[in-house]
Design a protein around this motif. Structure first.
Motif, PDB file in Angstrom:
ATOM      1  N   ILE A 157       0.834  -1.200   0.000  1.00 25.18           N
ATOM      2  CA  ILE A 157       0.000   0.000   0.000  1.00 25.18           C
ATOM      3  C   ILE A 157       0.872   1.253   0.000  1.00 25.18           C
ATOM      4  CG2 ILE A 157      -1.723   1.327   1.287  1.00 25.18           C
ATOM      5  CD1 ILE A 157      -2.684  -1.362   2.449  1.00 25.18           C
ATOM      6  N   GLY A 158       0.534   2.165  -0.878  1.00 27.38           N
ATOM      7  CA  GLY A 158       1.151   3.481  -0.898  1.00 27.38           C
ATOM      8  C   GLY A 158       0.092   4.510  -0.569  1.00 27.38           C
ATOM      9  N   TYR A 159       0.295   5.292   0.495  1.00 30.57           N
ATOM     10  CA  TYR A 159      -0.651   6.349   0.844  1.00 30.57           C
ATOM     11  C   TYR A 159      -0.118   7.651   0.266  1.00 30.57           C
ATOM     12  CZ  TYR A 159      -4.111   9.105   3.126  1.00 30.57           C
ATOM     13  OH  TYR A 159      -5.163   9.942   3.340  1.00 30.57           O
ATOM     14  N   ILE A 160      -0.840   8.210  -0.696  1.00 31.89           N
ATOM     15  CA  ILE A 160      -0.398   9.410  -1.395  1.00 31.89           C
ATOM     16  C   ILE A 160      -0.838  10.653  -0.614  1.00 31.89           C
ATOM     17  CG2 ILE A 160      -0.562  10.719  -3.545  1.00 31.89           C
ATOM     18  CD1 ILE A 160      -1.264   8.031  -4.925  1.00 31.89           C
ATOM     19  N   HIS A 161       0.106  11.542  -0.361  1.00 32.11           N
ATOM     20  CA  HIS A 161      -0.214  12.786   0.341  1.00 32.11           C
ATOM     21  C   HIS A 161       0.282  13.980  -0.457  1.00 32.11           C
ATOM     22  CE1 HIS A 161       3.878  13.752   1.668  1.00 32.11           C
ATOM     23  NE2 HIS A 161       4.035  12.447   1.777  1.00 32.11           N
ATOM     24  N   THR A 162      -0.266  15.158  -0.144  1.00 33.57           N
ATOM     25  CA  THR A 162       0.071  16.370  -0.888  1.00 33.57           C
ATOM     26  C   THR A 162       0.851  17.387  -0.061  1.00 33.57           C
ATOM     27  OG1 THR A 162      -1.962  17.487  -0.256  1.00 33.57           O
ATOM     28  CG2 THR A 162      -2.026  16.165  -2.275  1.00 33.57           C
ATOM     29  N   TRP A 163       0.989  17.199   1.229  1.00 34.22           N
ATOM     30  CA  TRP A 163       1.564  18.160   2.183  1.00 34.22           C
ATOM     31  C   TRP A 163       0.666  19.365   2.386  1.00 34.22           C
ATOM     32  CZ3 TRP A 163       4.746  15.967   5.163  1.00 34.22           C
ATOM     33  CH2 TRP A 163       5.748  15.132   4.705  1.00 34.22           C
ATOM     34  N   LEU A 164      -0.491  19.427   1.724  1.00 34.54           N
ATOM     35  CA  LEU A 164      -1.361  20.593   1.855  1.00 34.54           C
ATOM     36  C   LEU A 164      -2.510  20.365   2.827  1.00 34.54           C
ATOM     37  CD1 LEU A 164      -1.543  21.617  -1.892  1.00 34.54           C
ATOM     38  CD2 LEU A 164      -0.136  22.617  -0.090  1.00 34.54           C
TER      39      LEU A 164
END
Length: 81
Positions: free
Chosen positions: A11-18
């Motif tokens: 699993i890869g949890y994608i984040h934006t830092w926003l």
């Protein structure tokens, strides 16, 4: 009952830092349930040529995918329930 072995998804949890507040709730549950995952930024996703070689499943907060497509945060629209 017939049973078949399955591989554990990567699993890869994608984040934006926003908008890390929403992401924190997901991460807390993954940690509580001891589900292994990688916390990856949209920049890593954009640079990685072969995502399936590293992750078989991707998760993100509802607007992160759209934010990655547009290069920004898509949260400033109608509220999500």
């Amino acid at each position: 009952m017939k049973v078949h072995p399955v591989k554990t998804p990567r699993i890869g949890y994608i984040h934006t830092w926003l908008g890390t507040q929403d992401e924190g709730w997901w991460r807390m549950e993954f940690d509580r349930l001891r589900i292994p995952y990688d916390y990856i930024s949209t920049q890593v996703v954009a640079k990685e040529a072969n995502l399936i070689s590293k992750w078989t499943c991707w998760c993100s907060r509802p607007s992160a995918g759209r934010a990655a497509d547009r290069g920004g945060d898509a949260m400033w629209r109608n509220p999500l329930p």
